[in-house]
Write an enzyme that holds these catalytic residues in place. Structure first.
Site, mmCIF file in Angstrom:
data_model
loop_
_atom_site.group_PDB
_atom_site.id
_atom_site.type_symbol
_atom_site.label_atom_id
_atom_site.label_comp_id
_atom_site.label_asym_id
_atom_site.label_seq_id
_atom_site.Cartn_x
_atom_site.Cartn_y
_atom_site.Cartn_z
ATOM 1 C CD GLU A 45 77.277 10.369 31.486
ATOM 2 O OE1 GLU A 45 76.073 10.630 31.756
ATOM 3 O OE2 GLU A 45 77.700 10.239 30.325
ATOM 4 C CG ASP A 101 75.513 10.223 27.850
ATOM 5 O OD1 ASP A 101 76.292 9.347 28.241
ATOM 6 O OD2 ASP A 101 75.391 11.321 28.421
ATOM 7 C CG HIS A 159 70.413 14.681 18.095
ATOM 8 N ND1 HIS A 159 70.826 15.109 19.329
ATOM 9 C CD2 HIS A 159 69.400 13.819 18.327
ATOM 10 C CE1 HIS A 159 70.120 14.512 20.274
ATOM 11 N NE2 HIS A 159 69.240 13.740 19.688
#
Length: 571
Positions: A305, A194, A130
């Site tokens: 957030e 997240d 990632h």
């Protein structure tokens, strides 16, 4: 008369020649490449490797035939290791190691280290791939497939007692699997990212932040112990009290000092349900003031957030698929078209078996009553704790079905000092970023004064203020497009943001940083650079590890670079 610049250039050239002569007189055969301290890394002296070394480099099979491994090397099917989530950089390795034990990794790294600097081989740990700019790649080197090294947390590694509750997990384990296994015991880690389909070692090498970080700090703030394979191939157990320098080096260290093979993660009692709430603001000052108020409280939401929404049509109607409006009539009359809006997203965790629902509602109402959002935009959802933490994966599946996941992701992730946030927002969201259709724009406040003070000893770099903001432009580019959804446009926009911030003295720091020169890396680390360099010399002196960050050159011992810098400082 020569200019100051040319004088400095001549002085530096003289120093380089002087140093080169010293090295020619006293160098050893394995110390044969030298790079100057300037940002171009100009190569000064680079004799070809001996024929035996050349032959070894051209035949990676032969180089590793002598290793006794539990796993195996792959020399043919390596294409997958030449790409990552960013889909912008493609560097093919010579081999991929699929380890079945920590000793496989240690033996491989040690073998590369003992081959010396002339081999040019590097080693990169790859988790779920990632990374964004090729950080998990190793051009012509060895990529370690960390997901091959898994050890389920359920296999007797959950612990409790005087040291607090924790779980021992493999560095190649996915956080989603850690969550599922610990939930079986009614426990869970405290801090998350997240997106949970990332490896433990990968996020700990960067920091690991999400909406829980305002209270618990990043994931690296919640680690009790690590097992690390250094750039010399040594397997070292480290913690705050044992091999502490290595421990703090590796946390947030971008893989530069060691490969994380095991981590001991702090746990807490896990809830099972979440009240998930969204509200909108049209005034950034009110939005930021409310965020900073919430993160200052001892009793607040469990997750905080936010994100920026620019010129989005039918926004609240889109929310109705997952959320319920508090006032459906008022919500239906709200118009989002042509507006820049700021969404505050908060969540309250609770245990449906023990907590009284009415008490939870009262706590939420008490917190919301102090805020200044647009009342008609209050939306609420109730979901499972697992479903809430794994919410991004649901979106991933939809994007994969549409063929929109394997596209370039020119992300820009930043930490902004709280004192500069209004100035940053006014210019960036007022002039530079004109829409948010390319991907989410996250923005949320963090209070570093609530974090464990030892985080300052880690390699993570943040602005020197208690309150900082995490701002991430998580764009996806449409392949082959030359418009505003194309890669070139988004990259140019990102650069405009950075250029403005530099010119305005914002003092930002990049999260998931990417730079192309060592001078820029020095600027990124600032006062931490000397410590960072010293740690590199100690734990990975040949720069074997994590070449994809492009911080250090592999071909020559970094020690020579530090000597050069020392000569410059003393003249």
């Amino acid at each position: 008369m020569a200019s100051p610049t040319s004088q400095r250039t001549n002085k530096f050239t003289t120093l380089r020649l002087r140093f080169l002569m010293i090295m020619l007189l006293c160098h050893t055969p394995h110390e044969s490449k030298l790079f100057s301290a300037n940002q171009n890394h100009q190569k000064i002296f680079s004799p070809p490797p001996p024929p035996q070394q050349q032959q070894q480099d051209s035949n990676p099979h032969a180089a590793f035939d002598t290793l006794d491994l539990d796993g195996h090397f792959s020399f043919q099917n390596t294409a997958h290791a030449s790409r990552d989530f960013g889909n912008r950089f493609f560097f093919r390795p010579a081999a991929v190691l699929h380890p079945k034990s920590v000793s496989d990794i240690a033996s491989t790294v040690k073998h590369v280290y003992e081959m010396g600097p002339l081999s040019g081989l590097t080693v990169a740990a790859r988790g779920h791939g990632h990374s964004l700019q090729g950080q998990s790649q190793a051009d012509g080197g060895i990529v370690v497939n960390m997901e091959s090294l898994t050890r389920r947390p359920s296999q007797g590694h959950l612990r409790g007692g005087g040291g607090g509750r924790y779980v021992d997990v493999s560095g190649g384990e996915l956080w989603i699997d850690v969550l599922k296994e610990t939930l079986k015991q009614g426990l869970a880690p405290k801090s998350w990212t997240d997106y949970l389909h990332l490896t433990v070692g990968g996020t700990l090498s960067n920091g690991g932040i999400s909406g829980q970080a305002f209270r618990h700090g990043p994931q690296i703030n919640n680690v009790q112990q690590l097992e690390v394979v250094t750039g010399k191939g040594e397997v070292v157990t480290c913690s705050e009290k044992q091999n502490a320098e290595l421990f703090f080096s590796v946390l947030g260290g971008l893989g530069q000092f060691g490969i994380i093979t095991r981590a001991r993660i702090s746990l807490e009692a896990a809830p099972d349900m979440v009240r998930w709430i969204r509200v909108l603001y049209s005034d950034f000052s009110k939005f930021s003031t409310d965020q900073e108020h919430l993160i200052s409280l001892d009793e607040s939401f469990d997750y905080i957030e936010g994100f920026v929404i620019i010129n989005r049509t039918g926004l609240l109607n889109n929310w109705r698929s997952s959320f319920h409006p508090k006032d459906p009539v008022q919500a239906s009359q709200f118009v989002s078209d042509g507006k820049t809006l700021y969404c505050l997203e908060v969540a309250k965790y609770y245990n449906s078996h023990h907590d009284d629902a009415e008490t939870v509602d009262m706590q939420i109402q008490g917190l919301l009553s102090k805020l200044h959002f647009i009342t008609s935009t209050l939306f609420v959802s109730e979901v499972s704790y697992l479903g809430f933490l794994d919410r991004v994966h649901v979106a991933e599946m939809k994007l994969r079905e549409q063929g929109l996941w394997e596209v370039p992701h020119p992300w820009l992730c930043l930490f902004i000092p709280g004192s500069k946030m209004d100035q940053f927002a006014s210019q960036v969201f007022g002039s530079i970023v004109t829409d948010s259709s390319n991907g989410p724009i996250l923005i949320y406040a963090l209070n570093q004064s609530k974090w464990n003070n030892n985080i300052k000893r880690t390699s993570l770099v943040t602005p020197r203020e208690d309150v900082i903001y995490h701002v991430s432009f998580l764009a996806s580019a449409v392949p082959s497009s030359t418009g505003k959804d194309g890669l070139d446009y988004i990259l140019a926009r990102n650069q405009r943001i950075l250029d403005f911030s530099l010119g305005a003295g914002i003092g930002l720091k990049q999260y998931l940083p990417h730079y192309t020169t060592q001078e820029d890396w020095k600027g990124h680390f600032g006062s931490k650079w000397e410590v960072f360099l010293k740690r590199k010399l100690t734990y990975d002196p040949l720069a074997v590890l994590a070449p994809g960050h492009r911080i250090f050159k592999r071909q020559y011992q970094i020690r020579k670079q530090s000597i050069t810098e020392g000569l410059l400082k003393n003249t």
